[in-house]
Design an enzyme around this catalytic site. Sequence first.
Site, PDB file in Angstrom:
ATOM      1  N   CYS A   1       2.322   3.134  -3.292  1.00 24.86           N
ATOM      2  CA  CYS A   1       1.504   4.103  -4.033  1.00 24.86           C
ATOM      3  C   CYS A   1       1.030   5.251  -3.143  1.00 24.86           C
ATOM      4  O   CYS A   1       1.056   6.402  -3.533  1.00 24.86           O
ATOM      5  CB  CYS A   1       0.268   3.439  -4.633  1.00 24.86           C
ATOM      6  N   HIS A   2       0.562   4.891  -1.961  1.00 22.10           N
ATOM      7  CA  HIS A   2      -0.168   5.872  -1.147  1.00 22.10           C
ATOM      8  C   HIS A   2       0.718   6.615  -0.157  1.00 22.10           C
ATOM      9  O   HIS A   2       0.247   7.545   0.503  1.00 22.10           O
ATOM     10  CB  HIS A   2      -1.300   5.178  -0.375  1.00 22.10           C
TER      11      HIS A   2
ATOM     12  N   CYS B   1      -7.982  -2.635  -4.705  1.00 23.99           N
ATOM     13  CA  CYS B   1      -6.560  -2.307  -4.855  1.00 23.99           C
ATOM     14  C   CYS B   1      -5.733  -3.585  -4.890  1.00 23.99           C
ATOM     15  O   CYS B   1      -4.824  -3.721  -5.697  1.00 23.99           O
ATOM     16  CB  CYS B   1      -6.075  -1.434  -3.694  1.00 23.99           C
TER      17      CYS B   1
ATOM     18  N   CYS C   1     -28.455  -6.858  12.972  1.00 25.87           N
ATOM     19  CA  CYS C   1     -29.719  -6.137  13.099  1.00 25.87           C
ATOM     20  C   CYS C   1     -30.799  -6.853  12.294  1.00 25.87           C
ATOM     21  O   CYS C   1     -31.921  -7.032  12.762  1.00 25.87           O
ATOM     22  CB  CYS C   1     -29.570  -4.707  12.575  1.00 25.87           C
TER      23      CYS C   1
ATOM     24  N   ARG D   1     -22.667  -5.716  11.642  1.00 29.18           N
ATOM     25  CA  ARG D   1     -23.701  -5.100  12.474  1.00 29.18           C
ATOM     26  C   ARG D   1     -25.049  -5.095  11.736  1.00 29.18           C
ATOM     27  O   ARG D   1     -26.088  -5.407  12.311  1.00 29.18           O
ATOM     28  CB  ARG D   1     -23.255  -3.678  12.830  1.00 29.18           C
TER      29      ARG D   1
ATOM     30  N   CYS E   1       0.840  -1.206   0.000  1.00 29.00           N
ATOM     31  CA  CYS E   1       0.000   0.000   0.000  1.00 29.00           C
ATOM     32  C   CYS E   1       0.874   1.254   0.000  1.00 29.00           C
ATOM     33  O   CYS E   1       0.622   2.221  -0.713  1.00 29.00           O
ATOM     34  CB  CYS E   1      -0.899   0.035   1.231  1.00 29.00           C
TER      35      CYS E   1
ATOM     36  N   CYS F   1     -36.736   1.625  15.097  1.00 25.06           N
ATOM     37  CA  CYS F   1     -35.880   1.660  16.287  1.00 25.06           C
ATOM     38  C   CYS F   1     -35.029   2.923  16.331  1.00 25.06           C
ATOM     39  O   CYS F   1     -34.976   3.613  17.343  1.00 25.06           O
ATOM     40  CB  CYS F   1     -34.944   0.449  16.316  1.00 25.06           C
ATOM     41  N   HIS F   2     -34.329   3.208  15.241  1.00 23.34           N
ATOM     42  CA  HIS F   2     -33.228   4.170  15.300  1.00 23.34           C
ATOM     43  C   HIS F   2     -33.641   5.613  15.048  1.00 23.34           C
ATOM     44  O   HIS F   2     -32.838   6.518  15.226  1.00 23.34           O
ATOM     45  CB  HIS F   2     -32.118   3.747  14.334  1.00 23.34           C
TER      46      HIS F   2
END
Lengths: 108, 271
Positions: free
Chosen positions: B89-90, B124, B232, B228, B86, B190-191
Amino acid sequence: MAKIRPRVKAPKKAAMGEIIEIKTLINHAMESGQRKDSSGNPIPRRIINRFDVALNGRQVFSVDLFPSISANPYVAFFLKAEESGDLTFTWHDDDGSVYEETKSIEVA
Amino acid sequence: MNTTRKALGLLAASAGLTAGVAMASDDGTRIHWGPYMVDDKRSGYTYAGAQTRAMQDDDFQNPAFLWLERGADIWETAAGETGQACVDCHGDADEGMAGVGARYPVYFEDWGKMMNVEQRINWCRETQMQAEPFAWESEDLLGITAFVKNQSKGMPVNVSIDGPAQPFWEQGKAFYEQRRGQLDLACTHCHVDHEGTLIRAETLSQGQSNGFPTYRLKWQTLGSLHRRFRGCNRNIRAEPYPYGADEYVNLELYVAWRGNGLPVESPSVRK
């Protein structure tokens, strides 16, 4: 996690008589032995069962760990700085493996 | 030794959000959540118990940092037929990756659809490095994802829903509002409608995504947002979608947009 990486955070220097906090963390599944895999077979117990700390070879702290302790056990404790030297941290695994870490501390 | 130094670097790099924001006000009745509350948006941090928050506030105590160390190693490890890492390039992650965790998921032209951080990493690996992609929820993918997102810690979430992302935001919104499962519930029930109230013994949060991947005490491991989502969906007796499904990436966009302005907390600690 495949590779066990113990982590220790301890001050490099301390004043004589000072109370210092030492924090430790190790990645470990702490498999309790109470669980079953998807085909119903029990997963054997494998935990860290003991954690020892020694200063210059003399034991200063120890913990017995049991199956109800969560994965990746974090242990923090306090020591009174009275002596310079090497703190050796040792975690004992059920399978016989021993994981070690050393930190030097200078007490002035 | 090298690992230790790297670990210390990580600790220093991510000290943006610090301890002790939860304080009672003068009259002792309200809690000021500092950066964790923006207008009426509340991070999951503000629903967590004091001990859980303490775990997150201390980067040493936060077990997710074990995964971050792994992520930092992956960042510098050459892989695949091109023999690149990684970093080749980065560059340094703290420069090259700052802000990435705040603006993903983004529209990816080659795919003609949205792409999240996990997918970007695997894209990538496959395309640029010609390496095997990491499996979803593997220690490797969680580690590198948390490592990349952590470079944006403290920056406000700022996903764009303009232009080509618009239709995917619409789909994510539709998913969010669609009743599903045997309990016939939508995310909103719910949220949005009942956030802050109890569902049995648990407090319902706003379901904000700014802390993912999160170390969940129940899981005893780091987990992705899609894990998650799947949990849910199962809770409402709905069939979960696979990891990385378009439905979940669109939902990820919508959920992230709902939380625009909240700070990136990755990797957070939750119950």
